[in-house]
Each structure stands twice: as C-alpha cells, then as structure tokens.
Design a protein around this motif. Structure first.
Motif, PDB file in Angstrom:
ATOM      1  N   ALA A 286      -3.361   9.197  10.224  1.00 14.47           N
ATOM      2  CA  ALA A 286      -3.413   7.789  10.639  1.00 14.47           C
ATOM      3  C   ALA A 286      -2.884   7.620  12.061  1.00 14.47           C
ATOM      4  CB  ALA A 286      -2.622   6.914   9.668  1.00 14.47           C
ATOM      5  N   ASP A 287      -1.762   8.266  12.365  1.00 15.22           N
ATOM      6  CA  ASP A 287      -1.205   8.167  13.720  1.00 15.22           C
ATOM      7  C   ASP A 287      -2.135   8.813  14.745  1.00 15.22           C
ATOM      8  OD1 ASP A 287       1.025   6.726  12.980  1.00 15.22           O
ATOM      9  OD2 ASP A 287       2.243   8.517  12.646  1.00 15.22           O
ATOM     10  N   GLN A 288      -2.767   9.914  14.369  1.00 16.27           N
ATOM     11  CA  GLN A 288      -3.716  10.554  15.280  1.00 16.27           C
ATOM     12  C   GLN A 288      -4.939   9.673  15.490  1.00 16.27           C
ATOM     13  OE1 GLN A 288      -4.464  14.729  14.508  1.00 16.27           O
ATOM     14  NE2 GLN A 288      -2.347  15.025  13.866  1.00 16.27           N
ATOM     15  N   LEU A 289      -5.383   8.982  14.447  1.00 12.43           N
ATOM     16  CA  LEU A 289      -6.520   8.070  14.605  1.00 12.43           C
ATOM     17  C   LEU A 289      -6.124   6.894  15.493  1.00 12.43           C
ATOM     18  CD1 LEU A 289      -9.452   7.452  14.007  1.00 12.43           C
ATOM     19  CD2 LEU A 289      -8.720   6.335  11.875  1.00 12.43           C
ATOM     20  N   ARG A 290      -4.906   6.402  15.343  1.00 17.09           N
ATOM     21  CA  ARG A 290      -4.421   5.338  16.245  1.00 17.09           C
ATOM     22  C   ARG A 290      -4.472   5.816  17.695  1.00 17.09           C
ATOM     23  NH1 ARG A 290      -0.565   4.810  12.199  1.00 17.09           N
ATOM     24  NH2 ARG A 290      -0.737   2.851  11.061  1.00 17.09           N
ATOM     25  N   ALA A 291      -4.030   7.045  17.932  1.00 17.04           N
ATOM     26  CA  ALA A 291      -4.039   7.592  19.294  1.00 17.04           C
ATOM     27  C   ALA A 291      -5.468   7.748  19.814  1.00 17.04           C
ATOM     28  CB  ALA A 291      -3.298   8.933  19.321  1.00 17.04           C
ATOM     29  N   TYR A 292      -6.374   8.184  18.949  1.00 19.46           N
ATOM     30  CA  TYR A 292      -7.791   8.320  19.314  1.00 19.46           C
ATOM     31  C   TYR A 292      -8.363   6.948  19.709  1.00 19.46           C
ATOM     32  CZ  TYR A 292     -12.826   8.973  18.507  1.00 19.46           C
ATOM     33  OH  TYR A 292     -14.184   8.986  18.628  1.00 19.46           O
ATOM     34  N   ILE A 293      -8.095   5.950  18.906  1.00 20.25           N
ATOM     35  CA  ILE A 293      -8.578   4.592  19.200  1.00 20.25           C
ATOM     36  C   ILE A 293      -7.989   4.124  20.537  1.00 20.25           C
ATOM     37  CG2 ILE A 293      -8.449   2.174  18.470  1.00 20.25           C
ATOM     38  CD1 ILE A 293      -8.582   3.305  15.521  1.00 20.25           C
ATOM     39  N   GLN A 294      -6.737   4.448  20.786  1.00 15.18           N
ATOM     40  CA  GLN A 294      -6.088   4.033  22.033  1.00 15.18           C
ATOM     41  C   GLN A 294      -6.755   4.674  23.255  1.00 15.18           C
ATOM     42  OE1 GLN A 294      -3.620   1.608  21.985  1.00 15.18           O
ATOM     43  NE2 GLN A 294      -4.058   1.547  24.171  1.00 15.18           N
ATOM     44  N   VAL A 295      -7.248   5.899  23.116  1.00 16.19           N
ATOM     45  CA  VAL A 295      -7.974   6.541  24.218  1.00 16.19           C
ATOM     46  C   VAL A 295      -9.175   5.678  24.606  1.00 16.19           C
ATOM     47  CG1 VAL A 295      -9.419   8.537  24.831  1.00 16.19           C
ATOM     48  CG2 VAL A 295      -7.214   8.892  23.708  1.00 16.19           C
TER      49      VAL A 295
ATOM     50  N   LYS B 176      -2.934  11.446   2.871  1.00 14.66           N
ATOM     51  CA  LYS B 176      -3.068  10.105   2.268  1.00 14.66           C
ATOM     52  C   LYS B 176      -2.621   8.979   3.205  1.00 14.66           C
ATOM     53  CE  LYS B 176      -3.982  11.957  -1.832  1.00 14.66           C
ATOM     54  NZ  LYS B 176      -5.134  12.806  -1.757  1.00 14.66           N
ATOM     55  N   SER B 177      -2.770   9.191   4.510  1.00 18.78           N
ATOM     56  CA  SER B 177      -2.321   8.188   5.471  1.00 18.78           C
ATOM     57  C   SER B 177      -3.396   7.176   5.845  1.00 18.78           C
ATOM     58  CB  SER B 177      -1.772   8.870   6.729  1.00 18.78           C
ATOM     59  OG  SER B 177      -2.794   9.592   7.392  1.00 18.78           O
ATOM     60  N   ILE B 178      -4.610   7.378   5.323  1.00 21.48           N
ATOM     61  CA  ILE B 178      -5.703   6.419   5.543  1.00 21.48           C
ATOM     62  C   ILE B 178      -6.260   6.051   4.174  1.00 21.48           C
ATOM     63  CG2 ILE B 178      -7.942   5.983   6.635  1.00 21.48           C
ATOM     64  CD1 ILE B 178      -7.212   8.105   8.744  1.00 21.48           C
ATOM     65  N   ALA B 179      -6.326   4.767   3.903  1.00 23.55           N
ATOM     66  CA  ALA B 179      -6.749   4.287   2.591  1.00 23.55           C
ATOM     67  C   ALA B 179      -8.271   4.237   2.465  1.00 23.55           C
ATOM     68  CB  ALA B 179      -6.179   2.891   2.351  1.00 23.55           C
ATOM     69  N   ASN B 180      -8.738   4.287   1.220  1.00 24.51           N
ATOM     70  CA  ASN B 180     -10.145   4.065   0.871  1.00 24.51           C
ATOM     71  C   ASN B 180     -11.099   4.990   1.617  1.00 24.51           C
ATOM     72  OD1 ASN B 180      -9.321   1.859  -0.775  1.00 24.51           O
ATOM     73  ND2 ASN B 180      -9.283   0.566   1.058  1.00 24.51           N
TER      74      ASN B 180
ATOM     75  N   THR C 182      -8.229  -0.185  11.382  1.00 21.62           N
ATOM     76  CA  THR C 182      -6.792   0.012  11.579  1.00 21.62           C
ATOM     77  C   THR C 182      -5.976  -0.567  10.430  1.00 21.62           C
ATOM     78  OG1 THR C 182      -6.646  -1.939  13.012  1.00 21.62           O
ATOM     79  CG2 THR C 182      -6.943   0.198  14.091  1.00 21.62           C
ATOM     80  N   ALA C 183      -6.525  -1.536   9.706  1.00 20.52           N
ATOM     81  CA  ALA C 183      -5.824  -2.075   8.536  1.00 20.52           C
ATOM     82  C   ALA C 183      -5.726  -1.033   7.416  1.00 20.52           C
ATOM     83  CB  ALA C 183      -6.533  -3.320   8.032  1.00 20.52           C
ATOM     84  N   ARG C 184      -6.585  -0.033   7.439  1.00 24.51           N
ATOM     85  CA  ARG C 184      -6.570   1.019   6.432  1.00 24.51           C
ATOM     86  C   ARG C 184      -5.547   2.114   6.733  1.00 24.51           C
ATOM     87  NH1 ARG C 184     -12.241   3.227   6.786  1.00 24.51           N
ATOM     88  NH2 ARG C 184     -11.390   4.786   5.394  1.00 24.51           N
ATOM     89  N   LEU C 185      -4.929   2.071   7.892  1.00 25.40           N
ATOM     90  CA  LEU C 185      -4.012   3.116   8.313  1.00 25.40           C
ATOM     91  C   LEU C 185      -2.604   2.824   7.792  1.00 25.40           C
ATOM     92  CD1 LEU C 185      -5.156   3.557  12.015  1.00 25.40           C
ATOM     93  CD2 LEU C 185      -6.098   4.570   9.940  1.00 25.40           C
ATOM     94  N   ALA C 186      -1.982   3.829   7.202  1.00 22.18           N
ATOM     95  CA  ALA C 186      -0.633   3.683   6.661  1.00 22.18           C
ATOM     96  C   ALA C 186       0.355   3.366   7.772  1.00 22.18           C
ATOM     97  CB  ALA C 186      -0.222   4.958   5.946  1.00 22.18           C
ATOM     98  N   SER C 187       1.210   2.433   7.486  1.00 22.38           N
ATOM     99  CA  SER C 187       2.253   2.094   8.433  1.00 22.38           C
ATOM    100  C   SER C 187       3.481   1.690   7.624  1.00 22.38           C
ATOM    101  CB  SER C 187       1.823   0.947   9.329  1.00 22.38           C
ATOM    102  OG  SER C 187       2.804   0.673  10.292  1.00 22.38           O
ATOM    103  N   PRO C 188       4.579   2.344   7.723  1.00 27.22           N
ATOM    104  CA  PRO C 188       4.785   3.555   8.508  1.00 27.22           C
ATOM    105  C   PRO C 188       4.047   4.750   7.909  1.00 27.22           C
ATOM    106  CG  PRO C 188       6.707   3.110   7.179  1.00 27.22           C
ATOM    107  CD  PRO C 188       5.747   1.972   6.950  1.00 27.22           C
ATOM    108  N   PRO C 189       3.902   5.816   8.690  1.00 28.54           N
ATOM    109  CA  PRO C 189       3.164   6.978   8.194  1.00 28.54           C
ATOM    110  C   PRO C 189       3.738   7.509   6.883  1.00 28.54           C
ATOM    111  CG  PRO C 189       3.722   7.232  10.518  1.00 28.54           C
ATOM    112  CD  PRO C 189       4.428   6.005  10.019  1.00 28.54           C
ATOM    113  N   LEU C 190       2.864   7.943   6.014  1.00 27.50           N
ATOM    114  CA  LEU C 190       3.271   8.553   4.757  1.00 27.50           C
ATOM    115  C   LEU C 190       3.400  10.051   4.959  1.00 27.50           C
ATOM    116  CD1 LEU C 190       0.799   6.691   2.386  1.00 27.50           C
ATOM    117  CD2 LEU C 190       3.163   6.087   2.867  1.00 27.50           C
ATOM    118  N   HIS C 191       4.460  10.632   4.453  1.00 27.03           N
ATOM    119  CA  HIS C 191       4.630  12.093   4.583  1.00 27.03           C
ATOM    120  C   HIS C 191       4.893  12.704   3.251  1.00 27.03           C
ATOM    121  CE1 HIS C 191       4.498  12.150   8.936  1.00 27.03           C
ATOM    122  NE2 HIS C 191       5.309  11.116   8.924  1.00 27.03           N
TER     123      HIS C 191
END
Length: 191
Positions: free
Chosen positions: A76-85, A139-143, A182-191
C-alpha cells in the motif's frame, strides 16, 4: 550541460506540456540558442529525438520505481509512492508524464518510438503486478482482484487521471479519480 542533454530536456518539457506535435526543431533551436542544423547533428530526425527521450525518461522512471520497491514498505505504501510519482509529474496541472503525452499522439510516432512506448507500459504493468502480488501477501490493499488486472487498472487510472488534470490545468481531477483506489489502501500499514 551539453547540447544533447539540453535538447532532450527542452523537447521533453515541450512534449509534456504541448504534445509531440506541439514543438519543432525551430522551437528547440530558439529555446537553447543554437541553429537547427546543430539539432540535426545530435538527432537527425524528430523520431530519433523521440526515441532518445523515451529511453531517458524510462531510465529515470524505472529508477524511481526501483527506489520505491527497495524501501521495504508495505504494498500500500509503495502504491502511494507510485501514485505520487504521477501526481508530481503534473506540476500544477500544466503537464503530464512523457509517455502519457506520447500515448495521446500515437498516430504521429515512428515504429521505434511505439515499440519503446509499448515496452514502457509493459514494464509498468509488470512492476505493478509484482506490487499487487505483494499486496496479496501483506494484506495492505483491500478487495484485490487478480494482480495482473489490478496492475492494468492502476496504470490506466493514473494515466487517464493525468489527462483529466491536464485538460483542466488543475490537479484536483487527478486526486478525485484516484480517491477510490487510495481508499482501499491500509492506513496505517498492516504488517
């Protein structure tokens, strides 16, 4: 900075702001302060220049993705960073990523440029597929749908959202288009 790099930077900026058909060698010569003949020395044709631009842009882009992947963060955090690019590439909504702009100009591109553009998109989907495979594990991105379908959808979403933002010269349409993902992304990240 050498002339070749100056030409690549000037041409990339022009394509990202106005499209592949939105600049000429005369425009580049004027901006850099050289003669058109000097441009032809470095890039005999606009297609040569275009291919070099894609190659250079791809190296920078995939270097950024490698840096993102190496962070060890959740998918999820990596996808956030990708979107930010992609969001950062919009500036204030006045430009889009080079390959987004070139995709809109496909009919004007040489076969070599099209091959490089297609490779860029294939490599992007491959990187995203790995990211969504990782998301299935952490499991950091839902559905989640199958990783390859998620990857193709994510690429289409960020590139399409850039075009919407560019059309309005405002980043808000980009953010609105990405809100569901982005609503599907876990926040805070799940570990």
């Amino acid at each position: 900075m050498d002339t070749r790099i100056s030409l690549l930077e000037s041409a990339e900026r022009a394509v990202r702001e106005r499209g592949y058909n939105g600049f000429s060698y005369a425009d580049l010569a004027r901006e850099i302060g050289i003669r058109k003949a000097s441009i032809h020395y470095h890039f005999p044709t606009k297609a040569n220049l275009g291919s070099a631009m894609i190659e250079r842009y791809s190296a920078r882009f995939f270097g950024s993705l490698a840096d993102i992947a190496e962070t060890g963060q959740s998918a999820a955090d990596q996808l956030r960073a990708y979107i930010q690019v992609y969001r950062d590439a919009l500036a204030t909504g006045t430009q889009v990523c080079l390959c987004v702009s070139l995709s809109a100009s496909r009919d004007s591109l040489s076969s070599e440029m099209l091959d490089r553009l297609n490779r860029f998109h294939e490599d992007s989907v491959a990187w995203l597929t790995q990211l969504f495979d990782r998301a299935a594990q952490d499991k950091s991105i839902a559905n989640l749908a199958p990783a390859d379908r998620e990857a193709n959808a994510a690429l289409a979403l960020v590139e399409g959202a850039q075009l919407l933002a560019r059309a309005r010269k405002d980043v808000a349409p980009f953010d609105q288009a990405l809100a569901t993902l982005t609503a599907r992304l876990a926040s805070p990240p799940l570990h």
